[in-house]
Design a protein around this motif. Structure first.
Motif, PDB file in Angstrom:
ATOM      1  N   VAL A 295       0.836  -1.210   0.000  1.00 27.89           N
ATOM      2  CA  VAL A 295       0.000   0.000   0.000  1.00 27.89           C
ATOM      3  C   VAL A 295       0.864   1.251   0.000  1.00 27.89           C
ATOM      4  N   VAL A 307      -5.601   4.900  -2.698  1.00 29.92           N
ATOM      5  CA  VAL A 307      -5.145   3.519  -2.501  1.00 29.92           C
ATOM      6  C   VAL A 307      -5.777   3.060  -1.202  1.00 29.92           C
ATOM      7  N   ARG A 308      -6.683   2.108  -1.319  1.00 28.77           N
ATOM      8  CA  ARG A 308      -7.416   1.682  -0.139  1.00 28.77           C
ATOM      9  C   ARG A 308      -7.270   0.175   0.038  1.00 28.77           C
ATOM     10  N   ALA A 309      -6.825  -0.245   1.263  1.00 25.15           N
ATOM     11  CA  ALA A 309      -6.677  -1.669   1.574  1.00 25.15           C
ATOM     12  C   ALA A 309      -8.045  -2.269   1.844  1.00 25.15           C
ATOM     13  N   GLU A 313      -6.345  -7.506   3.936  1.00 21.32           N
ATOM     14  CA  GLU A 313      -5.184  -7.137   4.727  1.00 21.32           C
ATOM     15  C   GLU A 313      -5.245  -7.740   6.129  1.00 21.32           C
ATOM     16  N   ILE A 326      -6.220  -4.763  -2.449  1.00 21.19           N
ATOM     17  CA  ILE A 326      -6.184  -3.290  -2.529  1.00 21.19           C
ATOM     18  C   ILE A 326      -7.124  -2.815  -3.651  1.00 21.19           C
TER      19      ILE A 326
END
Length: 336
Positions: A295, A307-309, A313, A326
């Motif tokens: 990330v 950018v989003r997990a 995760e 992601i």
């Protein structure tokens, strides 16, 4: 005469108006012809009026009744170039000024001599010879001609060459009722000319209508083929729009180019198992070696707006590495 008076007129008045209009039209047509065509340049037959009697003609028949010139008052005027009938009407209106006697006491004849040569008169002026005969003497001449059994077509004094009259008094004498109307032979032939002219116009209109009908029939026979062509054209246009839309959509989102850009910024010890692109966002899923922050690497590239997990995760680390899931939103057009 206004419209109301015309609608209230009897048949006799309407017939007189129609006959006058027809005579005017024939006279206008005659004005368009050369003078030699309308009338002969010399006398074909003539009688002479002398001492109250009509002397026999020089030939059989009669065309002109010649009268002594001293019986007439003569003036030469410079007037605008107009048709003969309009000139006669103009002179009749101004007869009291032109002649030294009242207008209702004379009959007037005119003859156009040619263009005026007076300085400053202009090219649109002509010389007109005007002759006036006292109506009392005109009645005597008409009675003498009737007594001799003569119906002259023209009445007037001879010109200097002795080939024609200086002016014609017969039309004014007929209008005053002193002479009988002329035979309708010339009028008959002019009527024939008018009928033939109308027939020619009608034939031209009919042929033009036939040409239009043939063209319309040709258009009607080609209508099915034209409809088929239009359907094909509409289909081609529709397919073209679909292709343009697909091309625009493909141009707006290039997955291979975006995949290549993601590959350049992805850490070396990370690999992707799933790559999804829906035209708006990228879904990446895979594994990374321990200690590798995917990330952070993607955020540091600056290619993505976000950018989003994902929940992956939170999954436990396996022997192969730490899983990542992601969701990326490219910046601009596919990350450019």
């Amino acid at each position: 005469m206004n419209l109301s008076e015309l609608l209230n007129s009897d048949m006799t008045t309407l017939a007189r108006l129609a006959r006058g209009g027809f005579d005017w039209w024939l006279h206008e047509l005659a004005e368009l012809l050369p003078a030699g065509v309308v009338r002969s340049s010399g006398l074909t037959a003539w009688h002479r009026y002398e001492q109250g009697a009509v002397i026999a003609a020089s030939r059989r028949g009669v065309d002109t009744l010649v009268i002594p010139p001293e019986l007439c008052l003569v003036r030469t005027l410079t007037l605008p170039r107009l048709p003969q009938a309009d000139l006669a009407a103009l002179i009749a209106l101004d007869a009291d000024r032109i002649m030294p006697v009242p207008a209702d006491s004379v009959v007037i004849g005119i003859r156009t001599l040619g263009p005026a040569d007076t300085a400053g008169s202009g090219a649109d002026m002509v010389r007109v010879q005007v002759g006036a005969l006292p109506i009392i003497r005109a009645r005597e001449i008409a009675e003498a001609a009737q007594a001799a059994g003569v119906v002259p077509a023209h009445i007037g004094p001879l010109d200097a060459a002795g080939e024609r009259t200086d002016f014609d008094l017969a039309p004014a004498m007929r209008e005053a009722g002193l002479l009988p109307p002329r035979p309708a032979v010339a009028r008959f032939w002019w009527a024939v000319v008018a009928v033939l002219l109308l027939a020619n116009i009608g034939t031209a209109v009919l042929r033009d209508q036939q040409q239009v009908d043939r063209l319309q029939a040709l258009v009607d026979t080609q209508a099915p083929a034209l409809m088929a062509v239009r359907r094909i054209e509409d289909r081609v246009i529709g397919n073209g729009r679909i292709v343009q839309a697909l091309n625009a959509k493909r141009t707006a989102g290039q997955p291979l180019r975006l995949m290549a850009k993601v590959g350049t910024v992805l850490p070396d010890k990370a690999w992707i198992q799933r790559f999804e692109w829906d035209g708006k966002a990228v879904h990446l899923a895979g594994y990374a070696a321990p200690g590798v922050n995917v990330v952070a690497a993607l955020k540091a590239s600056g290619l993505f707006a976000s950018v989003r997990a994902n929940r992956a995760e939170a999954e436990a680390q396996s022997e192969t590495g730490r899983p990542f899931d992601i969701v990326l939103t490219p910046r601009g057009r596919d990350g450019e």
